[in-house]
Scaffold this active site. Structure first.
Site, mmCIF file in Angstrom:
data_model
loop_
_atom_site.group_PDB
_atom_site.id
_atom_site.type_symbol
_atom_site.label_atom_id
_atom_site.label_comp_id
_atom_site.label_asym_id
_atom_site.label_seq_id
_atom_site.Cartn_x
_atom_site.Cartn_y
_atom_site.Cartn_z
ATOM 1 N N GLY A 62 0.815 -1.208 0.000
ATOM 2 C CA GLY A 62 0.000 0.000 0.000
ATOM 3 C C GLY A 62 0.850 1.259 0.000
ATOM 4 O O GLY A 62 2.074 1.210 -0.171
ATOM 5 N N PHE A 63 0.173 2.359 0.205
ATOM 6 C CA PHE A 63 0.798 3.682 0.103
ATOM 7 C C PHE A 63 1.929 3.858 1.129
ATOM 8 O O PHE A 63 3.090 4.075 0.767
ATOM 9 C CB PHE A 63 -0.321 4.721 0.284
ATOM 10 C CG PHE A 63 0.139 6.106 0.550
ATOM 11 C CD1 PHE A 63 1.042 6.737 -0.297
ATOM 12 C CD2 PHE A 63 -0.345 6.808 1.654
ATOM 13 C CE1 PHE A 63 1.466 8.037 -0.044
ATOM 14 C CE2 PHE A 63 0.068 8.097 1.906
ATOM 15 C CZ PHE A 63 0.979 8.706 1.068
ATOM 16 N N ILE A 64 1.613 3.738 2.408
ATOM 17 C CA ILE A 64 2.654 3.932 3.431
ATOM 18 C C ILE A 64 3.602 2.739 3.448
ATOM 19 O O ILE A 64 4.819 2.876 3.545
ATOM 20 C CB ILE A 64 2.023 4.137 4.838
ATOM 21 C CG1 ILE A 64 1.150 5.392 4.848
ATOM 22 C CG2 ILE A 64 3.107 4.227 5.910
ATOM 23 C CD1 ILE A 64 0.400 5.644 6.164
ATOM 24 N N ASP A 81 0.202 -8.978 1.523
ATOM 25 C CA ASP A 81 -0.803 -8.011 1.066
ATOM 26 C C ASP A 81 -1.785 -8.735 0.131
ATOM 27 O O ASP A 81 -1.355 -9.544 -0.696
ATOM 28 C CB ASP A 81 -0.119 -6.860 0.309
ATOM 29 C CG ASP A 81 -0.981 -5.599 0.250
ATOM 30 O OD1 ASP A 81 -0.558 -4.571 0.803
ATOM 31 O OD2 ASP A 81 -2.085 -5.648 -0.342
ATOM 32 N N GLY A 115 -3.695 -2.096 -2.585
ATOM 33 C CA GLY A 115 -2.271 -1.921 -2.892
ATOM 34 C C GLY A 115 -1.947 -2.317 -4.324
ATOM 35 O O GLY A 115 -2.787 -2.865 -5.036
ATOM 36 N N LEU A 158 0.151 -2.859 8.894
ATOM 37 C CA LEU A 158 -0.508 -1.737 8.215
ATOM 38 C C LEU A 158 -1.759 -2.188 7.472
ATOM 39 O O LEU A 158 -2.585 -1.349 7.085
ATOM 40 C CB LEU A 158 0.445 -1.101 7.186
ATOM 41 C CG LEU A 158 1.783 -0.541 7.680
ATOM 42 C CD1 LEU A 158 2.607 -0.032 6.501
ATOM 43 C CD2 LEU A 158 1.560 0.591 8.658
ATOM 44 N N THR A 196 -12.086 -7.060 8.449
ATOM 45 C CA THR A 196 -10.656 -7.036 8.097
ATOM 46 C C THR A 196 -9.871 -6.332 9.188
ATOM 47 O O THR A 196 -8.828 -6.799 9.641
ATOM 48 C CB THR A 196 -10.432 -6.245 6.789
ATOM 49 O OG1 THR A 196 -11.178 -6.868 5.773
ATOM 50 C CG2 THR A 196 -8.973 -6.189 6.395
ATOM 51 N N TYR A 220 -14.818 2.474 10.847
ATOM 52 C CA TYR A 220 -13.369 2.430 10.633
ATOM 53 C C TYR A 220 -12.661 2.804 11.938
ATOM 54 O O TYR A 220 -11.742 2.129 12.388
ATOM 55 C CB TYR A 220 -13.003 3.404 9.518
ATOM 56 C CG TYR A 220 -11.521 3.611 9.305
ATOM 57 C CD1 TYR A 220 -10.730 2.620 8.739
ATOM 58 C CD2 TYR A 220 -10.907 4.811 9.663
ATOM 59 C CE1 TYR A 220 -9.367 2.823 8.531
ATOM 60 C CE2 TYR A 220 -9.559 5.024 9.458
ATOM 61 C CZ TYR A 220 -8.785 4.030 8.895
ATOM 62 O OH TYR A 220 -7.447 4.231 8.691
ATOM 63 N N LYS A 245 -10.349 0.501 14.648
ATOM 64 C CA LYS A 245 -8.987 0.847 15.063
ATOM 65 C C LYS A 245 -8.897 0.971 16.584
ATOM 66 O O LYS A 245 -7.876 0.639 17.179
ATOM 67 C CB LYS A 245 -8.547 2.149 14.388
ATOM 68 C CG LYS A 245 -8.311 1.999 12.901
ATOM 69 C CD LYS A 245 -7.005 1.251 12.607
ATOM 70 C CE LYS A 245 -6.725 1.203 11.120
ATOM 71 N NZ LYS A 245 -5.436 0.601 10.794
HETATM 72 P P1 NAD Z 1 -3.356 1.515 1.726
HETATM 73 O O1 NAD Z 1 -4.765 1.157 1.398
HETATM 74 O O2 NAD Z 1 -2.533 2.086 0.634
HETATM 75 O O3 NAD Z 1 -2.608 0.292 2.392
HETATM 76 C C1 NAD Z 1 -3.282 -0.753 3.028
HETATM 77 C C2 NAD Z 1 -2.785 -2.032 2.388
HETATM 78 O O4 NAD Z 1 -3.412 -3.132 3.066
HETATM 79 C C3 NAD Z 1 -3.150 -2.157 0.906
HETATM 80 O O5 NAD Z 1 -1.991 -2.482 0.159
HETATM 81 C C4 NAD Z 1 -4.170 -3.297 0.876
HETATM 82 O O6 NAD Z 1 -4.118 -4.035 -0.335
HETATM 83 C C5 NAD Z 1 -3.764 -4.097 2.083
HETATM 84 N N1 NAD Z 1 -4.837 -4.923 2.658
HETATM 85 C C6 NAD Z 1 -6.132 -4.581 2.880
HETATM 86 N N2 NAD Z 1 -6.807 -5.611 3.410
HETATM 87 C C7 NAD Z 1 -5.911 -6.631 3.545
HETATM 88 C C8 NAD Z 1 -5.993 -7.959 4.026
HETATM 89 N N3 NAD Z 1 -7.141 -8.461 4.492
HETATM 90 N N4 NAD Z 1 -4.869 -8.713 4.015
HETATM 91 C C9 NAD Z 1 -3.693 -8.222 3.522
HETATM 92 N N5 NAD Z 1 -3.563 -6.978 3.041
HETATM 93 C C10 NAD Z 1 -4.659 -6.193 3.058
HETATM 94 O O7 NAD Z 1 -3.437 2.568 2.952
HETATM 95 P P2 NAD Z 1 -2.286 3.382 3.673
HETATM 96 O O8 NAD Z 1 -2.659 4.805 3.556
HETATM 97 O O9 NAD Z 1 -0.952 2.923 3.239
HETATM 98 O O10 NAD Z 1 -2.547 2.945 5.176
HETATM 99 C C11 NAD Z 1 -1.711 2.042 5.880
HETATM 100 C C12 NAD Z 1 -2.184 1.980 7.329
HETATM 101 O O11 NAD Z 1 -2.092 3.268 7.927
HETATM 102 C C13 NAD Z 1 -3.623 1.521 7.485
HETATM 103 O O12 NAD Z 1 -3.723 0.671 8.607
HETATM 104 C C14 NAD Z 1 -4.373 2.811 7.745
HETATM 105 O O13 NAD Z 1 -5.525 2.586 8.519
HETATM 106 C C15 NAD Z 1 -3.336 3.625 8.484
HETATM 107 N N6 NAD Z 1 -3.548 5.068 8.346
HETATM 108 C C16 NAD Z 1 -3.283 5.720 7.170
HETATM 109 C C17 NAD Z 1 -3.509 7.096 7.098
HETATM 110 C C18 NAD Z 1 -3.248 7.894 5.836
HETATM 111 O O14 NAD Z 1 -3.483 9.118 5.848
HETATM 112 N N7 NAD Z 1 -2.762 7.303 4.766
HETATM 113 C C19 NAD Z 1 -3.989 7.796 8.207
HETATM 114 C C20 NAD Z 1 -4.250 7.087 9.363
HETATM 115 C C21 NAD Z 1 -4.007 5.736 9.433
#
Ligand code: NAD
Length: 311
Positions: A10-12, A31, A36, A76, A95, A149, A153
């Site tokens: 994913g992004f982070i 993942d 992602g 993540l 999830t 959501y 968390k």
């Molecule tokens: P993202 O959607 O890009 O990354 C999440 C990843 O999890 C994706 O690659 C997705 O394919 C994978 N995923 C989802 N369900 C899954 C499963 N059942 N099994 C395996 N993989 C699975 O989001 P992100 O922005 O990179 O967020 C990463 C984490 O940070 C998350 O937990 C999110 O809640 C948290 N977060 C992000 C932000 C933000 O601003 N980006 C803010 C607060 C919290």
């Protein structure tokens, strides 16, 4: 060290993975690619130091197998993004709760350190800025509750903290505030990717409500740096840390800045909150983190400005 990143495509996660690999570590990514993207050429360049496994954190057997093979876990994986969470509430909840339970249980079973990605959504509608980790106006209280959501968390945090307190799991909870930067998909409904795309396509920029609600946007590389510092510092264990920028801007101000920086001919249009969030439309007016805790412990502070983020 060999790290397992769930949600590492994913992004982070992909940005964090690159930083860990560049730092000489090995990486296992789990993942399901629901949001992602499959690993690209940069990951392949690391050869045996990088392993990608397509699968779900809901698959307990697989989670156990992978956690056993690593030294520490960064969890993540989650259903993320307004659209997904609003349209598929129960699936997202499953999830986000059951996936974390599987990961935390495995980390406990194999004695691995676990960093959990939580969120500023934990503070719900609480707009008593700056938001401190020890605020009692967090979820669980109907006064601040917002949507599932955040509830999921909050359960994740309780679960991981219980494993820490009651079974000695070495855990760290990180509450990310709005994180943005290269690689974030506009498909999520996140505000910066949406406004930037609309601006470069000379379409109207959609601002929800009156646009006076404020947010702070952290560059993903600052988020990654914060995570790395917390992972490397034993004193973070058992702690909960806000990670976010304190540079506050209204969404309307953000739209105007995006237009300036892109040189776009777009105008701003106002759209009712309900169109995006449905019945979850009640948004916090301000959301500013207090990051004293992480700064005191690790010296971390965001190094990139909002303009850096936007550029
Ligand atoms: P993202 O959607 O890009 O990354 C999440 C990843 O999890 C994706 O690659 C997705 O394919 C994978 N995923 C989802 N369900 C899954 C499963 N059942 N099994 C395996 N993989 C699975 O989001 P992100 O922005 O990179 O967020 C990463 C984490 O940070 C998350 O937990 C999110 O809640 C948290 N977060 C992000 C932000 C933000 O601003 N980006 C803010 C607060 C919290």
């Amino acid at each position: 060290m060999r790290y397992l990143i769930t949600g590492g495509a994913g992004f982070i996660g992909s940005r964090l993975g690159e930083a860990l690999l560049a730092g000489g570590h090995s990486l296992l990514v789990l993942d399901d690619l629901s949001t992602g993207s499959p690993p690209g050429a940069p990951a392949a360049a690391y050869g045996e130091r990088y392993t990608f496994v397509r699968g779900s954190v809901l698959d307990r057997g697989l989670v156990d197998e992978l956690v056993e093979q690593c030294d520490a876990v960064v969890h993540l994986a989650a259903a993320v993004g307004v659209r997904l969470v609003v349209e598929r509430t129960l699936r997202s909840l499953a999830t986000n709760v059951l996936g974390t339970e599987a990961v935390a249980r495995a980390a406990h079973r194999f004695g691995r350190r676990l960093l959990l990605a939580s969120t500023s959504e934990i503070y719900g509608k609480n707009a008593d800025v700056p938001l401190r980790e020890d605020s009692d106006r967090i979820l669980g209280s109907p006064e601040v509750a917002r949507w599932s959501y955040s509830e999921a968390k909050a359960v994740d945090e309780s679960l991981v903290n219980a494993y820490h307190r009651e079974h000695g799991l070495e855990s760290v909870v990180v509450r990310f505030f709005n994180t943005v930067g290269p690689g974030q998909s506009p498909a999520y409904g996140m505000v910066i990717p949406r406004l930037v795309r609309q601006a470069v396509e000379d379409r109207p920029l959609t601002v929800y409500g009156n646009g006076l609600q404020t947010r702070c946007f952290m560059h993903v590389d600052d988020a990654v740096e914060g995570v790395l510092r917390l992972l490397e510092d034993e004193r973070s264990i058992g702690g909960t840390f806000n990670l976010g920028s304190s540079e506050e801007i209204s969404v309307l101000g953000l739209g105007r800045r995006v237009i300036e920086l892109t040189g776009s001919n777009s105008e701003i249009t106002f759209v009712p909150h309900e169109e995006a969030y449905g019945k979850h439309s009640e948004e916090p007016l301000r959301r500013v983190p207090d990051t004293t805790r992480v700064r005191k412990l690790t010296g971390w502070r965001p190094r990139r400005s909002l303009d850096d983020v936007l550029r």
